[in-house]
Scaffold this active site. Structure first.
Site, PDB file in Angstrom:
ATOM      1  N   ARG A  61       0.704  -1.135  -0.242  1.00 24.27           N
ATOM      2  CA  ARG A  61       0.001   0.008   0.065  1.00 24.27           C
ATOM      3  C   ARG A  61       0.859   1.423   0.014  1.00 24.27           C
ATOM      4  O   ARG A  61       0.726   2.126  -1.018  1.00 24.27           O
ATOM      5  CB  ARG A  61      -1.013   0.134   1.103  1.00 24.27           C
ATOM      6  CG  ARG A  61      -2.215  -0.687   1.211  1.00 24.27           C
ATOM      7  CD  ARG A  61      -2.562  -1.056   2.490  1.00 24.27           C
ATOM      8  NE  ARG A  61      -1.542  -2.347   2.756  1.00 24.27           N
ATOM      9  CZ  ARG A  61      -1.714  -3.566   2.443  1.00 24.27           C
ATOM     10  NH1 ARG A  61      -2.700  -3.889   1.820  1.00 24.27           N
ATOM     11  NH2 ARG A  61      -0.771  -4.632   2.735  1.00 24.27           N
ATOM     12  N   THR A  62       1.490   1.305   1.008  1.00 23.35           N
ATOM     13  CA  THR A  62       2.503   2.584   1.259  1.00 23.35           C
ATOM     14  C   THR A  62       3.203   2.930  -0.091  1.00 23.35           C
ATOM     15  O   THR A  62       3.291   4.047  -0.438  1.00 23.35           O
ATOM     16  CB  THR A  62       3.410   2.623   2.433  1.00 23.35           C
ATOM     17  OG1 THR A  62       2.654   2.122   3.283  1.00 23.35           O
ATOM     18  CG2 THR A  62       3.880   4.039   2.624  1.00 23.35           C
ATOM     19  N   LYS A  89      25.582  -5.836  -0.963  1.00 23.82           N
ATOM     20  CA  LYS A  89      27.030  -6.003  -1.022  1.00 23.82           C
ATOM     21  C   LYS A  89      28.001  -5.302   0.125  1.00 23.82           C
ATOM     22  O   LYS A  89      28.895  -5.246   0.110  1.00 23.82           O
ATOM     23  CB  LYS A  89      27.763  -5.433  -2.304  1.00 23.82           C
ATOM     24  CG  LYS A  89      26.976  -6.017  -3.758  1.00 23.82           C
ATOM     25  CD  LYS A  89      27.427  -5.325  -4.892  1.00 23.82           C
ATOM     26  CE  LYS A  89      26.521  -5.682  -6.102  1.00 23.82           C
ATOM     27  NZ  LYS A  89      26.719  -4.968  -7.160  1.00 23.82           N
ATOM     28  N   ARG A 111      11.376   3.949   3.697  1.00 26.53           N
ATOM     29  CA  ARG A 111      10.802   2.893   4.582  1.00 26.53           C
ATOM     30  C   ARG A 111      12.016   2.115   5.063  1.00 26.53           C
ATOM     31  O   ARG A 111      12.830   1.583   4.224  1.00 26.53           O
ATOM     32  CB  ARG A 111       9.799   1.834   3.965  1.00 26.53           C
ATOM     33  CG  ARG A 111       9.609   0.785   4.990  1.00 26.53           C
ATOM     34  CD  ARG A 111       8.178  -0.168   4.758  1.00 26.53           C
ATOM     35  NE  ARG A 111       7.018   0.893   5.066  1.00 26.53           N
ATOM     36  CZ  ARG A 111       5.888   0.195   4.906  1.00 26.53           C
ATOM     37  NH1 ARG A 111       5.613  -1.114   4.616  1.00 26.53           N
ATOM     38  NH2 ARG A 111       4.775   1.040   5.126  1.00 26.53           N
ATOM     39  N   HIS A 139       4.857   5.724  11.499  1.00 29.13           N
ATOM     40  CA  HIS A 139       4.323   5.512  10.153  1.00 29.13           C
ATOM     41  C   HIS A 139       3.400   6.515  10.104  1.00 29.13           C
ATOM     42  O   HIS A 139       2.238   6.517  10.118  1.00 29.13           O
ATOM     43  CB  HIS A 139       3.684   4.196  10.185  1.00 29.13           C
ATOM     44  CG  HIS A 139       3.231   3.775   8.661  1.00 29.13           C
ATOM     45  ND1 HIS A 139       3.440   4.660   7.528  1.00 29.13           N
ATOM     46  CD2 HIS A 139       2.938   2.786   8.091  1.00 29.13           C
ATOM     47  CE1 HIS A 139       3.159   4.148   6.399  1.00 29.13           C
ATOM     48  NE2 HIS A 139       2.740   2.729   6.739  1.00 29.13           N
TER      49      HIS A 139
HETATM   50  N1   CP Z   1      -0.196   0.073   6.090  1.00 28.92           N
HETATM   51  C1   CP Z   1       0.817  -0.274   5.319  1.00 28.92           C
HETATM   52  O1   CP Z   1       2.083   0.344   5.747  1.00 28.92           O
HETATM   53  O2   CP Z   1       0.953  -1.343   4.410  1.00 28.92           O
HETATM   54  P1   CP Z   1       2.352  -1.723   3.705  1.00 28.92           P
HETATM   55  O3   CP Z   1       3.013  -2.241   4.610  1.00 28.92           O
HETATM   56  O4   CP Z   1       1.587  -2.614   2.430  1.00 28.92           O
HETATM   57  O5   CP Z   1       2.700  -0.431   2.966  1.00 28.92           O
END
Ligand code: CP
Length: 311
Positions: A61-62, A89, A111, A139
């Site tokens: 999603r993100t 590496k 991320r 998040h």
């Molecule tokens: N909600 C969320 O962060 O989903 P993903 O891990 O798929 O990005």
């Protein structure tokens, strides 16, 4: 009156932004939501901006939502995934990012499994940094899209009662939600097995409830999280089956409550574990509205951070 610029150069966490920043992001996202529902969904706002999406951890999603938000804003984008990069590496995070920045990148969406990795980068490089999830820490765009979706569903958050159910200890979504909802004036409760509620939870000024039916009776809205087995170093619950027996939310449980509540889930859902399909797919669930709003919220964050940079 709403501010016209964010108070920050980066979005590292909800902890570090003001209520006025959230109001400005929501106002901007509402405008972008109209844009992405038009036949022509694209605006030229970021056509001179290059954005690198650095994903050192899995995401559906993100990552897709940021990529789509960037495309809708006409930004140039490059995508990096750790699994197919020279990180394998032995290249350090800072070297990786500095190499990418040498290609004249303006903004970084990252991320990373290590809590604090975006904060570390912000202290060493000049580009705007957006935290797309750092380990068990924060998040922020998930919390913003959750709060925006709750506001659409039940109105302003001031005085609303929101419970976060599930694996609180290992959840970055829980911490960002707590900061965001409290900044907007909501009352927050967490609910889950005692082993999955952090020992220092009292420092966050939230209510704690171990009985899911009592928690659901108390709230207007429940944000349901999955058990994050990939982050658990020891066994915190006897089995997923037992978790579902005590904390799983199904339609029979919702129907037994004295009022109708709204259900959120940040995804990915483990159907039949924390939520049954008859709840996930019901009219009480706003899970797909959350995903739609995620694009508008991320467009707003990218747009506002880029605008602030140009001042
Ligand atoms: N909600 C969320 O962060 O989903 P993903 O891990 O798929 O990005």
């Amino acid at each position: 009156m709403t501010e016209t610029a964010l108070s920050t150069k980066h979005l590292l966490g909800i902890k570090y932004i003001q209520r006025e920043d959230i109001a400005l992001i929501f106002e901007t996202a509402a405008q972008f939501k109209q844009v992405i529902n038009r036949p022509i969904k694209k605006v030229p706002s970021l056509r001179d901006i290059t954005i690198a999406n650095l994903f050192f951890e899995n995401s559906t999603r993100t990552r897709l939502s940021f990529e789509l938000a960037e495309k809708r804003l006409s930004a140039d984008t490059i995508n990096f995934s750790a699994a197919s990069s020279s990180v394998k590496k032995g290249e350090s995070l800072l070297d990786t990012v500095n190499n990418i920045l040498s290609m004249k990148v303006d903004m970084i969406v990252m991320r990373h499994p290590a809590p604090g990795a975006p904060m570390f980068l912000s202290q060493h490089i000049d580009a705007n940094i957006i935290n797309a999830g750092d380990g068990t820490h924060e998040h922020p765009t998930q919390a913003l899209l959750d709060a925006f979706s709750i506001r659409e569903s039940v109105g302003e958050l001031e005085g609303k009662k929101i419970v976060i159910v599930g694996d609180i200890t290992h959840s970055r979504v829980a911490l960002s939600n707590i900061f965001c909802l409290q900044k907007l004036g909501a009352e927050v409760m967490v609910c889950g097995p005692p082993t999955l509620i952090p020992q220092n939870i009292n420092a966050l000024d939230v209510k704690v409830e171990y009985d899911v039916k009592k928690a659901l009776e108390w709230c207007d809205v429940a944000n349901v999280l999955r058990i994050q087995l990939e982050r658990q170093d020891i066994q915190y619950i006897p089995s997923l089956r037992e978790y579902t027996q005590y904390y799983g939310i199904d339609k029979a449980l919702l129907n037994s409550l004295s009022k109708e509540i709204t259900i959120l889930h940040p995804g990915p859902i483990n159907r039949g574990v924390e939520l049954s399909s008859d709840v996930a797919d019901s009219d009480q669930s706003i899970i797909l509205q959350q995903v739609e709003n995620g694009v508008a919220i991320r467009m707003a964050v990218l747009f506002l951070l880029a605008g602030q940079k140009r001042l």
